[in-house]
Design a protein around this motif. Sequence first.
Motif, PDB file in Angstrom:
ATOM      1  N   UNK A  24       2.260  16.556   7.672  1.00 25.55           N
ATOM      2  CA  UNK A  24       1.355  16.172   6.596  1.00 25.55           C
ATOM      3  C   UNK A  24       1.899  14.892   5.987  1.00 25.55           C
ATOM      4  N   UNK A  25       1.026  13.942   5.750  1.00 27.01           N
ATOM      5  CA  UNK A  25       1.479  12.695   5.145  1.00 27.01           C
ATOM      6  C   UNK A  25       2.040  12.957   3.760  1.00 27.01           C
ATOM      7  N   UNK A  26       3.132  12.273   3.430  1.00 27.94           N
ATOM      8  CA  UNK A  26       3.643  12.383   2.058  1.00 27.94           C
ATOM      9  C   UNK A  26       2.555  11.911   1.090  1.00 27.94           C
ATOM     10  N   UNK A  27       2.403  12.633   0.010  1.00 29.79           N
ATOM     11  CA  UNK A  27       1.383  12.308  -0.987  1.00 29.79           C
ATOM     12  C   UNK A  27       2.019  11.598  -2.182  1.00 29.79           C
ATOM     13  N   UNK A  28       1.187  11.003  -2.999  1.00 29.13           N
ATOM     14  CA  UNK A  28       1.651  10.338  -4.211  1.00 29.13           C
ATOM     15  C   UNK A  28       2.463  11.335  -5.029  1.00 29.13           C
ATOM     16  N   UNK A  54      11.555  -1.239  -4.896  1.00 33.50           N
ATOM     17  CA  UNK A  54      10.274  -0.773  -4.387  1.00 33.50           C
ATOM     18  C   UNK A  54      10.311  -1.002  -2.877  1.00 33.50           C
ATOM     19  N   UNK A  55       9.845  -0.029  -2.119  1.00 32.77           N
ATOM     20  CA  UNK A  55       9.848  -0.137  -0.660  1.00 32.77           C
ATOM     21  C   UNK A  55       8.418   0.053  -0.153  1.00 32.77           C
ATOM     22  N   UNK A  56       7.999  -0.869   0.695  1.00 31.09           N
ATOM     23  CA  UNK A  56       6.732  -0.704   1.401  1.00 31.09           C
ATOM     24  C   UNK A  56       7.087  -0.339   2.834  1.00 31.09           C
ATOM     25  N   UNK A  57       6.652   0.836   3.279  1.00 29.41           N
ATOM     26  CA  UNK A  57       6.836   1.263   4.660  1.00 29.41           C
ATOM     27  C   UNK A  57       5.463   1.187   5.305  1.00 29.41           C
ATOM     28  N   UNK A  58       5.331   0.326   6.312  1.00 26.25           N
ATOM     29  CA  UNK A  58       4.054   0.206   6.995  1.00 26.25           C
ATOM     30  C   UNK A  58       4.231   0.499   8.474  1.00 26.25           C
ATOM     31  N   UNK A  59       3.313   1.250   9.025  1.00 27.18           N
ATOM     32  CA  UNK A  59       3.337   1.611  10.441  1.00 27.18           C
ATOM     33  C   UNK A  59       2.311   0.746  11.160  1.00 27.18           C
ATOM     34  N   UNK A 130      -3.495   7.006  11.966  1.00 30.54           N
ATOM     35  CA  UNK A 130      -4.343   5.810  11.989  1.00 30.54           C
ATOM     36  C   UNK A 130      -3.479   4.618  11.583  1.00 30.54           C
ATOM     37  N   UNK A 131      -3.821   3.451  12.115  1.00 29.49           N
ATOM     38  CA  UNK A 131      -3.040   2.248  11.836  1.00 29.49           C
ATOM     39  C   UNK A 131      -3.922   1.156  11.249  1.00 29.49           C
ATOM     40  N   UNK A 132      -3.338   0.278  10.435  1.00 32.31           N
ATOM     41  CA  UNK A 132      -2.027   0.424   9.817  1.00 32.31           C
ATOM     42  C   UNK A 132      -2.046   1.554   8.790  1.00 32.31           C
ATOM     43  N   UNK A 133      -0.865   2.059   8.490  1.00 34.37           N
ATOM     44  CA  UNK A 133      -0.694   3.132   7.519  1.00 34.37           C
ATOM     45  C   UNK A 133       0.488   2.746   6.640  1.00 34.37           C
ATOM     46  N   UNK A 134       0.219   2.497   5.377  1.00 35.52           N
ATOM     47  CA  UNK A 134       1.228   1.972   4.452  1.00 35.52           C
ATOM     48  C   UNK A 134       1.557   2.978   3.359  1.00 35.52           C
ATOM     49  N   UNK A 135       2.856   3.049   3.042  1.00 35.28           N
ATOM     50  CA  UNK A 135       3.341   3.871   1.941  1.00 35.28           C
ATOM     51  C   UNK A 135       4.094   2.960   0.977  1.00 35.28           C
ATOM     52  N   UNK A 136       3.714   2.980  -0.288  1.00 34.91           N
ATOM     53  CA  UNK A 136       4.457   2.255  -1.317  1.00 34.91           C
ATOM     54  C   UNK A 136       5.338   3.284  -1.993  1.00 34.91           C
ATOM     55  N   UNK A 137       6.656   3.037  -1.926  1.00 33.19           N
ATOM     56  CA  UNK A 137       7.632   3.970  -2.475  1.00 33.19           C
ATOM     57  C   UNK A 137       8.239   3.329  -3.727  1.00 33.19           C
ATOM     58  N   UNK A 138       8.224   4.046  -4.842  1.00 30.79           N
ATOM     59  CA  UNK A 138       8.704   3.483  -6.099  1.00 30.79           C
ATOM     60  C   UNK A 138      10.226   3.452  -6.174  1.00 30.79           C
ATOM     61  N   UNK A 142       9.931   7.935  -4.701  1.00 27.18           N
ATOM     62  CA  UNK A 142       8.730   8.757  -4.538  1.00 27.18           C
ATOM     63  C   UNK A 142       7.547   7.878  -4.130  1.00 27.18           C
ATOM     64  N   UNK A 143       6.619   8.467  -3.398  1.00 17.25           N
ATOM     65  CA  UNK A 143       5.432   7.739  -2.962  1.00 17.25           C
ATOM     66  C   UNK A 143       4.577   7.401  -4.189  1.00 17.25           C
ATOM     67  N   UNK A 144       4.294   6.103  -4.347  1.00 20.35           N
ATOM     68  CA  UNK A 144       3.447   5.634  -5.444  1.00 20.35           C
ATOM     69  C   UNK A 144       2.008   5.437  -4.980  1.00 20.35           C
ATOM     70  N   UNK A 145       1.831   5.120  -3.683  1.00 17.43           N
ATOM     71  CA  UNK A 145       0.481   4.905  -3.139  1.00 17.43           C
ATOM     72  C   UNK A 145       0.523   5.021  -1.621  1.00 17.43           C
ATOM     73  N   UNK A 146      -0.609   5.376  -1.043  1.00 23.60           N
ATOM     74  CA  UNK A 146      -0.761   5.463   0.411  1.00 23.60           C
ATOM     75  C   UNK A 146      -2.038   4.721   0.778  1.00 23.60           C
ATOM     76  N   UNK A 147      -1.955   3.891   1.833  1.00 21.99           N
ATOM     77  CA  UNK A 147      -3.134   3.159   2.307  1.00 21.99           C
ATOM     78  C   UNK A 147      -3.254   3.313   3.813  1.00 21.99           C
ATOM     79  N   UNK A 148      -4.461   3.589   4.277  1.00 18.43           N
ATOM     80  CA  UNK A 148      -4.758   3.636   5.712  1.00 18.43           C
ATOM     81  C   UNK A 148      -5.765   2.542   5.997  1.00 18.43           C
ATOM     82  N   UNK A 149      -5.514   1.762   7.036  1.00 13.29           N
ATOM     83  CA  UNK A 149      -6.396   0.657   7.356  1.00 13.29           C
ATOM     84  C   UNK A 149      -5.997  -0.588   6.592  1.00 13.29           C
ATOM     85  N   UNK A 150      -6.737  -1.655   6.827  1.00 11.03           N
ATOM     86  CA  UNK A 150      -6.448  -2.927   6.178  1.00 11.03           C
ATOM     87  C   UNK A 150      -7.741  -3.676   5.949  1.00 11.03           C
TER      88      UNK A 150
END
Length: 177
Positions: A24-28, A54-59, A130-138, A142-150
């Motif tokens: 399961x994707x990590x949630x906010x 702040x870390x942005x992890x993008x797949x 799905x790609x791209x898949x981005x996680x903004x980590x505070x 902790x996950x601050x936001x999740x984005x799928x697509x661009x």
Amino acid sequence: MFRRLLILLLLCASFLPVSAADAVQPRVGEVPPFDLGSQFGGSAIDLRDYRGKVVIVTFWASWCGPCRKELPVLGRFQQAVGRDALEVIAVNVKEPRKEFLAVIRANKDIDVTWVHGLRGRISDSYGVQALPNMFIVDREGKVAAVHRGYSEAALPGIVEEVMSVLPPEVLTRPAGS
């Protein structure tokens, strides 16, 4: 006897590899998986080492057109904010090392931390489907936001989300300093 067998089965199941379909994707508000493999060049990446940033992890993948548009934007964002406050980690998803290296060679000017995705183990642990898949980590990890697509239309919102979790002193200094 049955109880021992059940305990043994449960223990064995906990060591099975996780697939994207299972994870399961990590949630906010949640803490994402710490292990991000090794960066291009060899050193291990553990999200706990980036606490305070702040870390942005993008797949991403080389065949993903939106990913190829997103990576330069994230690289420019990395340069503008600075590595003292922001780390962009670009994790390749399930591609042969040869293709991963070709993208890095063709994009030497993109200032991100490149990671080969260990045959999908990392993307699977994040539940990426799905790609791209981005996680903004505070800064607390902790996950601050999740984005799928661009999409370029989504960029102002993403920038705003990142800015909201950066330290106040970073917001008042000149870009790139």
